[in-house]
Design an enzyme around this catalytic site. Structure first.
Site, short mmCIF file in Angstrom:
data_model
loop_
_atom_site.label_atom_id
_atom_site.label_comp_id
_atom_site.label_asym_id
_atom_site.label_seq_id
_atom_site.Cartn_x
_atom_site.Cartn_y
_atom_site.Cartn_z
N LYS A 44 89.03 24.36 95.49
CA LYS A 44 87.83 23.02 95.83
C LYS A 44 86.58 23.08 95.70
CE LYS A 44 92.30 21.12 98.20
NZ LYS A 44 93.06 21.27 99.89
N GLY A 45 86.91 24.18 96.29
CA GLY A 45 84.77 24.66 96.36
C GLY A 45 84.02 23.92 95.55
N GLU A 55 82.05 28.56 89.98
CA GLU A 55 82.41 28.41 91.44
C GLU A 55 81.28 28.07 92.59
OE1 GLU A 55 84.40 29.59 93.54
OE2 GLU A 55 86.05 30.77 93.60
N ASP A 56 81.93 27.90 93.72
CA ASP A 56 80.96 27.60 94.22
C ASP A 56 80.51 28.82 95.60
OD1 ASP A 56 83.86 28.79 96.35
OD2 ASP A 56 83.64 27.25 97.70
N ASP A 67 81.94 35.90 96.82
CA ASP A 67 82.02 37.05 98.49
C ASP A 67 82.84 38.13 98.07
OD1 ASP A 67 81.52 37.69 100.96
OD2 ASP A 67 83.36 36.46 101.52
N LYS A 108 77.27 36.23 98.22
CA LYS A 108 76.92 36.85 98.82
C LYS A 108 77.27 38.18 98.79
CE LYS A 108 79.46 34.26 102.21
NZ LYS A 108 80.10 34.61 103.44
N PHE A 158 78.83 32.71 107.67
CA PHE A 158 79.54 31.04 107.04
C PHE A 158 78.46 30.42 106.72
CE2 PHE A 158 83.84 29.28 106.37
CZ PHE A 158 84.24 30.16 105.22
N VAL A 159 79.15 30.08 104.96
CA VAL A 159 78.43 28.89 105.15
C VAL A 159 79.04 27.99 104.95
CG1 VAL A 159 75.54 29.67 104.57
CG2 VAL A 159 78.08 29.10 102.94
N ASP A 187 83.96 24.49 102.77
CA ASP A 187 84.46 24.37 103.72
C ASP A 187 84.75 25.13 104.91
OD1 ASP A 187 86.22 26.11 102.32
OD2 ASP A 187 87.97 25.30 103.83
N ARG A 220 83.18 19.77 103.81
CA ARG A 220 83.04 20.34 102.30
C ARG A 220 81.66 18.95 101.40
NH1 ARG A 220 86.49 24.01 99.68
NH2 ARG A 220 88.84 23.45 100.49
P1 IMP Z 1 86.17 35.97 97.72
O1 IMP Z 1 87.28 36.39 96.98
O2 IMP Z 1 85.75 36.81 98.96
O3 IMP Z 1 84.89 36.17 97.08
O4 IMP Z 1 86.06 34.74 98.86
C1 IMP Z 1 85.49 33.80 97.84
C2 IMP Z 1 85.73 32.26 98.01
O5 IMP Z 1 86.04 32.92 99.27
C3 IMP Z 1 85.55 31.14 98.18
O6 IMP Z 1 85.56 30.27 96.52
C4 IMP Z 1 85.30 30.61 99.00
O7 IMP Z 1 86.28 29.65 98.53
C5 IMP Z 1 86.01 31.64 99.79
N1 IMP Z 1 84.18 32.23 100.73
C6 IMP Z 1 84.03 32.78 100.76
N2 IMP Z 1 82.63 32.98 101.24
C7 IMP Z 1 82.34 31.79 101.61
C8 IMP Z 1 81.94 31.32 103.05
O8 IMP Z 1 80.57 31.36 103.19
N3 IMP Z 1 81.62 30.36 103.52
C9 IMP Z 1 83.13 29.50 103.05
N4 IMP Z 1 83.41 30.01 101.95
C10 IMP Z 1 83.61 30.87 101.40
MG MG Z 2 86.28 28.90 95.91
#
Ligand code: IMP
Ligand code: MG
Length: 176
Positions: free
Chosen positions: A41-42, A97-98, A101, A129, A150-151, A157, A163
């Site tokens: 949803k982000g 994407e939001d 990470d 990040k 963590f943001v 969220d 959100r």
């Molecule tokens: P990844 O697979 O670890 O890159 O995670 C990506 C997803 O994790 C993002 O689309 C977010 O939904 C969630 N996420 C990662 N870091 C944060 C954060 O700092 N705040 C909120 N959601 C996060």
């Molecule tokens: Mg996401």
């Protein structure tokens, strides 16, 4: 635990950056049609605001992919919760994407969408990040590179909340 949110990126900074990103995207896709894929949803807030600034023909499309539970750490487990409802073969797909990470979610999604033979496939993220990266993923358009915190806000969220904040904040937790 008391939750505290400190502003990291203001609304006006986000808006200015989206203007800049859209300008580049409009140039890169001049004469083409753009098929945006929002990762729910982000990615919703970012995609909607970005799309308002896109001047080439554009369609808005949605997928839901899960990687996180209700905490702040990636589980490394990825599931397609909702798929696109049409073929993307021959389309200029831009994933919106939001945040990137660990990169696990996106690398998985990129592989999946690539196998469906789009004309092109690129990735646009509001936040990155890089310190947290576990899986390599090529990001073509980045709003802001942020430190390892963590943001929340602008689609992001914590346990499904925050959100709707119109800025990006760092969330921290204090004993009451
Ligand atoms: P990844 O697979 O670890 O890159 O995670 C990506 C997803 O994790 C993002 O689309 C977010 O939904 C969630 N996420 C990662 N870091 C944060 C954060 O700092 N705040 C909120 N959601 C996060
Ligand atoms: Mg996401």
């Amino acid at each position: 635990m008391k939750e505290r949110i400190e502003t990291l990126i203001s609304t006006s900074a986000i808006e200015k950056r989206m203007d800049e990103l859209a300008e580049v995207i409009n140039k890169d896709y001049a004469g083409e049609e753009l098929y945006l894929v929002c990762v729910l949803k982000g990615g919703v807030f970012f995609m909607v605001e970005l799309a308002k600034r896109i001047t080439v023909p554009v369609t808005l499309n949605f997928m839901d992919v899960s990687s996180y539970g209700n905490g702040t750490e990636s589980s490394g487990h990825i599931k397609i919760l909702m798929d696109l409802d049409e073929s993307i073969e021959g389309k200029n797909v831009l994933i919106v994407e939001d945040i990137v990470d660990s990169g696990r979610t996106l690398s998985h999604l990129v592989e999946l969408l690539k196998s469906r033979k789009p004309k092109s496939l690129k990735l646009c993220t509001l936040l990155d990040k890089p310190e947290r990266r576990v899986t390599e993923v090529e990001v073509h358009y980045t709003g802001f590179t942020i430190p390892d915190a963590f943001v929340v806000g602008y689609g992001l969220d914590y346990a499904q909340r925050y959100r709707n904040l119109n800025y990006i904040g760092v969330i921290s937790f204090e004993e009451e």
